[in-house]
Design a protein around this motif. Structure first.
Motif, PDB file in Angstrom:
ATOM      1  N   SER A   2       0.828  -1.199   0.000  1.00  0.00           N
ATOM      2  CA  SER A   2       0.000   0.000   0.000  1.00  0.00           C
ATOM      3  C   SER A   2       0.867   1.254   0.000  1.00  0.00           C
ATOM      4  CB  SER A   2      -0.916   0.015   1.229  1.00  0.00           C
ATOM      5  OG  SER A   2      -0.151   0.228   2.405  1.00  0.00           O
ATOM      6  N   GLU A  14     -12.874  12.439   3.067  1.00  0.00           N
ATOM      7  CA  GLU A  14     -14.132  11.748   2.770  1.00  0.00           C
ATOM      8  C   GLU A  14     -15.255  12.764   2.945  1.00  0.00           C
ATOM      9  OE1 GLU A  14     -16.847   8.367   4.852  1.00  0.00           O
ATOM     10  OE2 GLU A  14     -14.733   7.869   4.578  1.00  0.00           O
ATOM     11  N   ASP A  31     -16.054   4.074  -4.971  1.00  0.00           N
ATOM     12  CA  ASP A  31     -15.017   3.070  -5.226  1.00  0.00           C
ATOM     13  C   ASP A  31     -13.641   3.598  -4.862  1.00  0.00           C
ATOM     14  OD1 ASP A  31     -16.804   1.183  -6.061  1.00  0.00           O
ATOM     15  OD2 ASP A  31     -16.234   1.214  -8.176  1.00  0.00           O
ATOM     16  N   ASP A  33     -12.926   5.940  -2.706  1.00  0.00           N
ATOM     17  CA  ASP A  33     -12.838   5.984  -1.241  1.00  0.00           C
ATOM     18  C   ASP A  33     -12.465   4.613  -0.684  1.00  0.00           C
ATOM     19  OD1 ASP A  33     -13.140   8.518  -0.181  1.00  0.00           O
ATOM     20  OD2 ASP A  33     -15.319   8.485  -0.279  1.00  0.00           O
ATOM     21  N   ARG A  34     -13.124   3.574  -1.179  1.00  0.00           N
ATOM     22  CA  ARG A  34     -12.836   2.217  -0.701  1.00  0.00           C
ATOM     23  C   ARG A  34     -11.396   1.807  -1.010  1.00  0.00           C
ATOM     24  NH1 ARG A  34     -16.973  -2.188  -2.660  1.00  0.00           N
ATOM     25  NH2 ARG A  34     -15.358  -3.467  -1.643  1.00  0.00           N
ATOM     26  N   GLN A  37      -8.956   3.808   1.272  1.00  0.00           N
ATOM     27  CA  GLN A  37      -9.021   3.475   2.694  1.00  0.00           C
ATOM     28  C   GLN A  37      -8.720   2.002   2.959  1.00  0.00           C
ATOM     29  OE1 GLN A  37     -12.438   5.082   4.837  1.00  0.00           O
ATOM     30  NE2 GLN A  37     -12.684   6.658   3.280  1.00  0.00           N
ATOM     31  N   GLU A  38      -9.263   1.102   2.152  1.00  0.00           N
ATOM     32  CA  GLU A  38      -9.123  -0.326   2.433  1.00  0.00           C
ATOM     33  C   GLU A  38      -7.837  -0.914   1.856  1.00  0.00           C
ATOM     34  OE1 GLU A  38     -12.656  -2.298   1.100  1.00  0.00           O
ATOM     35  OE2 GLU A  38     -13.985  -0.958   2.243  1.00  0.00           O
ATOM     36  N   ARG A  39      -7.457  -0.516   0.640  1.00  0.00           N
ATOM     37  CA  ARG A  39      -6.231  -1.060   0.060  1.00  0.00           C
ATOM     38  C   ARG A  39      -5.019  -0.225   0.422  1.00  0.00           C
ATOM     39  NH1 ARG A  39      -4.381  -3.174  -5.943  1.00  0.00           N
ATOM     40  NH2 ARG A  39      -2.173  -2.960  -5.507  1.00  0.00           N
ATOM     41  N   GLU A  40      -5.157   1.089   0.279  1.00  0.00           N
ATOM     42  CA  GLU A  40      -4.006   1.964   0.526  1.00  0.00           C
ATOM     43  C   GLU A  40      -3.861   2.343   1.991  1.00  0.00           C
ATOM     44  OE1 GLU A  40      -2.116   2.116  -1.914  1.00  0.00           O
ATOM     45  OE2 GLU A  40      -3.523   1.424  -3.436  1.00  0.00           O
ATOM     46  N   CYS A  41      -4.855   2.029   2.804  1.00  0.00           N
ATOM     47  CA  CYS A  41      -4.811   2.244   4.264  1.00  0.00           C
ATOM     48  C   CYS A  41      -4.643   3.716   4.636  1.00  0.00           C
ATOM     49  CB  CYS A  41      -3.693   1.411   4.901  1.00  0.00           C
ATOM     50  SG  CYS A  41      -3.840  -0.352   4.585  1.00  0.00           S
ATOM     51  N   THR A  43      -5.891   7.251   6.152  1.00  0.00           N
ATOM     52  CA  THR A  43      -6.770   7.648   7.247  1.00  0.00           C
ATOM     53  C   THR A  43      -7.819   8.632   6.750  1.00  0.00           C
ATOM     54  OG1 THR A  43      -4.952   7.386   8.823  1.00  0.00           O
ATOM     55  CG2 THR A  43      -6.863   8.694   9.536  1.00  0.00           C
ATOM     56  N   ASP A 184     -18.002  -6.711  -5.972  1.00  0.00           N
ATOM     57  CA  ASP A 184     -17.882  -7.508  -4.753  1.00  0.00           C
ATOM     58  C   ASP A 184     -17.887  -9.011  -5.013  1.00  0.00           C
ATOM     59  OD1 ASP A 184     -17.687  -5.286  -3.064  1.00  0.00           O
ATOM     60  OD2 ASP A 184     -19.862  -5.057  -2.972  1.00  0.00           O
TER      61      ASP A 184
END
Length: 368
Positions: A2, A14, A31, A33-34, A37-41, A43, A184
């Motif tokens: 990441s 956000e 997408d 945002d996800r 936040q989820e892959r690149e971590c 904040t 998904d």
């Protein structure tokens, strides 16, 4: 790996509204945002603003709304300090007229901004809106663009326009290539076959997709989307499949190619939406590719470069000769297009292009 593993503090803004309702039109931002936040971590810094119809309000109330939005941004950006990087989906949603001051304050603290461009309304509408509304887009966006240390633009054409018309250094701009499209269900793919109709998915409103109502019927077409005016459709070669949520479309589509076209004419892409294709990467292209479906694009669109280079479809000058263009594609060539579309689609589902562009914008090859 990441982007946050590069040893720096990263934030992503956000942006929410108090009356937020999820729509298909927000999928590109949702997408991203996800992915961030989820892959690149990264904040999240949540900015919550009110939404109102500016045209219904008096000037003082509008100004107070901009001030309230500025204060909301200031509160969220307090956590940012020297050396931090803030990723912004651009343009900011809702009010941004007074954001220049808020962003300038963060820059003075030694932090940096990276913009992930979704649209450039100052270029998209400037010749098609009233002078007042066009002027607001120009003020809001052109004030903020030079404040970024890095900008992720759709493609080389948009990057060149940013450098030549928007006071942005060309070397600070990275090209995205194509928007990612998260799905998904890994097993969810469109039904694709050469003998199936051409797919048109998206907003079918006549002001945006007027060409749909001018189709000649020499190629069978399937329509997916809202705002169809059935009585205005030609009475041949067109089948309406209904309107679906963006999360459902990938598994519902069935066709030979997905068409990316805009404007009122079948002869060429025209008007504000059509001309914008010269610099824009339509999210619709990503929908088709994430479905495993090859695409048809306008040969003067920015997306044509990507389609040709990756072998995921064809580029045509006009829809009036589409039948002949499709017949010219051999069976082996078509199968290769389908295979390449599915390969690219798999990358879009993983957030590959966002990740790569963000790494390049940071000058970090280590995270790629």
């Amino acid at each position: 790996m990441s982007i946050s593993s590069c040893g720096m503090r990263f934030f992503v803004l956000e942006q929410q509204r108090t009356d937020e309702v999820a729509t298909a039109g927000s999928k590109a931002r949702d997408d991203m945002d996800r992915i961030l936040q989820e892959r690149e971590c990264l904040t999240p810094l949540v900015v919550t603003t009110n939404r109102w119809r500016r045209g219904k309000l008096n000037p003082l109330t509008k100004l107070l709304g901009h001030v309230a939005a500025r204060l909301a941004w200031d509160r969220s950006l307090k956590a940012v300090s020297e050396g931090d990087v803030v990723v912004v989906q651009f343009p900011p949603r809702n009010h941004s007229l007074l954001l220049k001051g808020a962003f300038a304050r963060v820059r003075r603290r030694g932090a940096r901004f990276i913009y992930m461009v979704h649209d450039l309304n100052c270029l998209r509408y400037v010749h098609h809106l009233s002078r007042h509304r066009a002027g607001r887009h120009v003020r809001e966006e052109l004030d903020l663009l030079p404040m970024a240390s890095g900008i992720v633009a759709h493609n080389a054409h948009m990057a060149d326009i940013l450098a030549s018309q928007c006071n942005v250094r060309r070397e600070s701009i990275v090209e995205l290539g194509v928007f990612d499209y998260l799905v998904d269900d890994d097993d969810q793919w469109a039904t694709v076959g050469r003998n199936l109709p051409v797919v048109i998915a998206g907003n079918l409103r006549q002001s945006k997709a007027g060409y749909v109502y001018q189709l000649r019927g020499d190629v069978d077409v399937r329509l997916y989307g809202p705002n169809l005016v059935r009585e205005a459709l030609p009475d041949h070669g067109i089948e309406y499949m209904g309107s679906f949520d963006s999360s459902e479309l990938v598994g519902v589509l069935a066709g030979s190619y997905g068409l990316v076209w805009d404007g009122s004419s079948t002869n060429t892409c025209s008007g504000a939406f059509g001309e914008y294709l010269r610099i824009n990467n339509p999210h619709k292209t990503s929908l088709y590719l994430a479905s495993g479906m090859p695409v048809i694009v306008w040969n003067d669109s920015a997306m044509a470069d990507f389609v040709r280079a990756e072998g995921v479809g064809i580029a045509v000058a006009s829809l009036d000769g589409l039948s002949a263009a499709l017949e010219a594609v051999g069976d082996e060539e078509y199968e290769l297009m389908c295979r390449r579309a599915r390969e690219i689609g798999a990358s879009l589902r993983e957030g590959h292009y966002t990740h790569r562009a963000l790494c390049k914008s940071m000058g970090s090859e280590r995270c790629m």
